[in-house]
Design a protein around this motif. Sequence first.
Motif, PDB file in Angstrom:
ATOM      1  N   LYS A 128     -74.688  59.280  44.639  1.00 42.08           N
ATOM      2  CA  LYS A 128     -75.705  59.711  43.692  1.00 42.08           C
ATOM      3  C   LYS A 128     -75.078  60.071  42.345  1.00 42.08           C
ATOM      4  CE  LYS A 128     -79.499  63.014  43.124  1.00 42.08           C
ATOM      5  NZ  LYS A 128     -80.223  64.165  43.736  1.00 42.08           N
ATOM      6  N   SER A 129     -73.950  60.773  42.385  1.00 47.75           N
ATOM      7  CA  SER A 129     -73.236  61.114  41.157  1.00 47.75           C
ATOM      8  C   SER A 129     -72.746  59.851  40.448  1.00 47.75           C
ATOM      9  CB  SER A 129     -72.057  62.035  41.489  1.00 47.75           C
ATOM     10  OG  SER A 129     -71.286  62.294  40.337  1.00 47.75           O
ATOM     11  N   LEU A 146     -75.797  46.720  37.577  1.00 44.85           N
ATOM     12  CA  LEU A 146     -76.272  46.765  38.965  1.00 44.85           C
ATOM     13  C   LEU A 146     -75.309  46.054  39.909  1.00 44.85           C
ATOM     14  CD1 LEU A 146     -80.102  46.147  38.458  1.00 44.85           C
ATOM     15  CD2 LEU A 146     -78.955  48.306  39.041  1.00 44.85           C
ATOM     16  N   VAL A 147     -74.774  44.929  39.455  1.00 41.85           N
ATOM     17  CA  VAL A 147     -73.793  44.211  40.277  1.00 41.85           C
ATOM     18  C   VAL A 147     -72.559  45.079  40.486  1.00 41.85           C
ATOM     19  CG1 VAL A 147     -72.251  42.219  40.359  1.00 41.85           C
ATOM     20  CG2 VAL A 147     -74.611  41.925  39.604  1.00 41.85           C
ATOM     21  N   CYS A 148     -72.058  45.662  39.382  1.00 40.61           N
ATOM     22  CA  CYS A 148     -70.876  46.523  39.491  1.00 40.61           C
ATOM     23  C   CYS A 148     -71.162  47.738  40.357  1.00 40.61           C
ATOM     24  CB  CYS A 148     -70.427  46.956  38.094  1.00 40.61           C
ATOM     25  SG  CYS A 148     -69.809  45.615  37.055  1.00 40.61           S
ATOM     26  N   LEU A 149     -72.364  48.311  40.196  1.00 42.65           N
ATOM     27  CA  LEU A 149     -72.731  49.477  40.996  1.00 42.65           C
ATOM     28  C   LEU A 149     -72.806  49.121  42.475  1.00 42.65           C
ATOM     29  CD1 LEU A 149     -73.555  52.444  40.928  1.00 42.65           C
ATOM     30  CD2 LEU A 149     -75.927  51.720  40.634  1.00 42.65           C
ATOM     31  N   PHE A 150     -73.381  47.943  42.781  1.00 41.56           N
ATOM     32  CA  PHE A 150     -73.459  47.498  44.178  1.00 41.56           C
ATOM     33  C   PHE A 150     -72.068  47.339  44.770  1.00 41.56           C
ATOM     34  CE2 PHE A 150     -73.331  43.886  47.121  1.00 41.56           C
ATOM     35  CZ  PHE A 150     -74.165  44.358  48.120  1.00 41.56           C
ATOM     36  N   ILE A 151     -71.184  46.710  43.998  1.00 39.50           N
ATOM     37  CA  ILE A 151     -69.812  46.511  44.487  1.00 39.50           C
ATOM     38  C   ILE A 151     -69.109  47.858  44.656  1.00 39.50           C
ATOM     39  CG2 ILE A 151     -67.568  45.526  43.894  1.00 39.50           C
ATOM     40  CD1 ILE A 151     -69.055  43.282  42.443  1.00 39.50           C
ATOM     41  N   ALA A 152     -69.326  48.766  43.688  1.00 38.96           N
ATOM     42  CA  ALA A 152     -68.678  50.075  43.761  1.00 38.96           C
ATOM     43  C   ALA A 152     -69.190  50.879  44.958  1.00 38.96           C
ATOM     44  CB  ALA A 152     -68.921  50.848  42.462  1.00 38.96           C
ATOM     45  N   GLU A 153     -70.507  50.859  45.195  1.00 40.74           N
ATOM     46  CA  GLU A 153     -71.070  51.596  46.332  1.00 40.74           C
ATOM     47  C   GLU A 153     -70.597  51.001  47.657  1.00 40.74           C
ATOM     48  OE1 GLU A 153     -75.249  52.051  46.215  1.00 40.74           O
ATOM     49  OE2 GLU A 153     -75.285  53.127  44.307  1.00 40.74           O
ATOM     50  N   PHE A 186     -73.377  55.903  36.024  1.00 36.77           N
ATOM     51  CA  PHE A 186     -73.684  54.546  35.583  1.00 36.77           C
ATOM     52  C   PHE A 186     -74.938  54.540  34.712  1.00 36.77           C
ATOM     53  CE2 PHE A 186     -70.520  53.027  38.457  1.00 36.77           C
ATOM     54  CZ  PHE A 186     -70.244  51.719  38.092  1.00 36.77           C
ATOM     55  N   PHE A 187     -75.954  55.277  35.149  1.00 29.19           N
ATOM     56  CA  PHE A 187     -77.212  55.314  34.400  1.00 29.19           C
ATOM     57  C   PHE A 187     -76.997  55.884  33.000  1.00 29.19           C
ATOM     58  CE2 PHE A 187     -80.868  57.889  33.034  1.00 29.19           C
ATOM     59  CZ  PHE A 187     -81.827  56.889  32.917  1.00 29.19           C
ATOM     60  N   LEU A 188     -76.257  56.993  32.911  1.00 30.72           N
ATOM     61  CA  LEU A 188     -76.004  57.596  31.602  1.00 30.72           C
ATOM     62  C   LEU A 188     -75.186  56.668  30.715  1.00 30.72           C
ATOM     63  CD1 LEU A 188     -75.208  61.293  32.669  1.00 30.72           C
ATOM     64  CD2 LEU A 188     -77.322  60.398  31.644  1.00 30.72           C
ATOM     65  N   ALA A 189     -74.205  55.981  31.339  1.00 28.71           N
ATOM     66  CA  ALA A 189     -73.382  55.052  30.563  1.00 28.71           C
ATOM     67  C   ALA A 189     -74.225  53.884  30.045  1.00 28.71           C
ATOM     68  CB  ALA A 189     -72.228  54.530  31.422  1.00 28.71           C
ATOM     69  N   VAL A 190     -75.130  53.360  30.895  1.00 28.30           N
ATOM     70  CA  VAL A 190     -75.993  52.255  30.477  1.00 28.30           C
ATOM     71  C   VAL A 190     -76.954  52.715  29.391  1.00 28.30           C
ATOM     72  CG1 VAL A 190     -77.841  50.718  31.235  1.00 28.30           C
ATOM     73  CG2 VAL A 190     -75.799  50.978  32.627  1.00 28.30           C
ATOM     74  N   ALA A 191     -77.522  53.915  29.562  1.00 33.34           N
ATOM     75  CA  ALA A 191     -78.449  54.430  28.550  1.00 33.34           C
ATOM     76  C   ALA A 191     -77.746  54.581  27.201  1.00 33.34           C
ATOM     77  CB  ALA A 191     -79.023  55.772  29.003  1.00 33.34           C
ATOM     78  N   ALA A 192     -76.516  55.127  27.228  1.00 35.22           N
ATOM     79  CA  ALA A 192     -75.753  55.274  25.981  1.00 35.22           C
ATOM     80  C   ALA A 192     -75.429  53.905  25.384  1.00 35.22           C
ATOM     81  CB  ALA A 192     -74.473  56.061  26.250  1.00 35.22           C
ATOM     82  N   ALA A 193     -75.094  52.949  26.261  1.00 36.53           N
ATOM     83  CA  ALA A 193     -74.769  51.598  25.780  1.00 36.53           C
ATOM     84  C   ALA A 193     -75.992  50.927  25.158  1.00 36.53           C
ATOM     85  CB  ALA A 193     -74.226  50.756  26.931  1.00 36.53           C
TER      86      ALA A 193
END
Length: 423
Positions: free
Chosen positions: A165-166, A26-33, A171-178
Amino acid sequence: MFRKLHIEMTIFSTLITSAILIAMTLVCLFIAEKGTRENSYTTFSNNVNSCITHLESQVVLSHQWILQAEKAYGVKMKIKDNGNSLFFDKLNPAQESEAAFHKAIAISRDTQGLDLESAGRTYVTKTTIFKMGDYYASTAVIPKTEGNMSVIILYPLRTLEQQIKSQRTSFFLAVAAAIIALSIFSWFFTKKMLRPLEVSRRKQTEFIASASHELRSPLTVILSSIQAMEQAAQEDTPRFTSAIKKEGDRMARLVNDMLSLANADNRSWSILLSPCELDTLLLDTYEKYEPLMKEKNLHFSIQLPDSPLEPCRCDSSRIAQVLGILLDNSISYVPTGGEISLSLSLDVKAFHLTVADNGPGIPDKDKTTVFQRFYRADSSRNDKQHFGLGLCIAQEIIHLHKGDICITDTPGGGATFTITLPK
């Protein structure tokens, strides 16, 4: 119990690592967005500046340039010359809602201080850039020879939102796989981590069961002897007393062995290192066991180096104890008329003490397990002098000396125990 603990530890470790992973994601996603939005806004600002600069330098405005600019920058423009719409607007009606352009004019007037509809005569270009709902917007008034040119540029944020959104989906798919990978890893990791505990628990249970069995046997004899002595005649008392003493001594040896192993397990078993003449130690051991060998009708020999050896730093009493354990085992298993030998040798790095016999030997499959507690190579024999702890104690003593003890086959049959002590 261990299966339940395994499941609980897997769930716990997966939850903890997943929580950390999600938080960091979430932190990385916030920074990326945030970076994506800032880059998008910066790009829009640069594109606006390019458009305004071009419009400032043009006397005649090319419709083709407007089309190319809108396509290249992903924007929609509405340009008016002295308040009059260009013929371009009639040829290419804006796909964006007219309400969006009117809203941009109102915001520019009310919050940015730039009124496009009544700007009056101006001599310098005035530009504003702001965010407006689902758009980045820019308004500008450009001075011309015969009045002013007003410009409204809108950049729809649909592309940006789709990109974000993409990005979130990735990120969601990567986290789910992780998380799935972490759960699988946690399952095998905790299983591997619990395996030594499970083995230790099983060995502990086996040790308690074996110790209880070994203690029960002499205790049964003692209790039976006491009960028989109470009812026997006076002249039979010494026979029962002797049996009680013999079994009591047996219990004492077993308890002492168990205490020695407990000290080894607790790392509280210490040794006293001092220079020791190993050839002298072997000679003393030979003299101690020679009468017993003769009594058992066993041929006992010793082989020592011809030249004197340098002293070995070891605990002589403990090494003598190990030699005694090995010789006692050989005496128990070598048949009458057999041979047992003691030998000592030296190489560049270590001393080698050997106890060899021509008894039944030890099968290859048992060579690594004979050092386990309460192990007997011949389970059919039940020698009351041995509890299956001697070799385990011997191994612990040698390991305290940073040495090694191993078993090989004696040429012609039998077992050879070799003790290696570092110089």
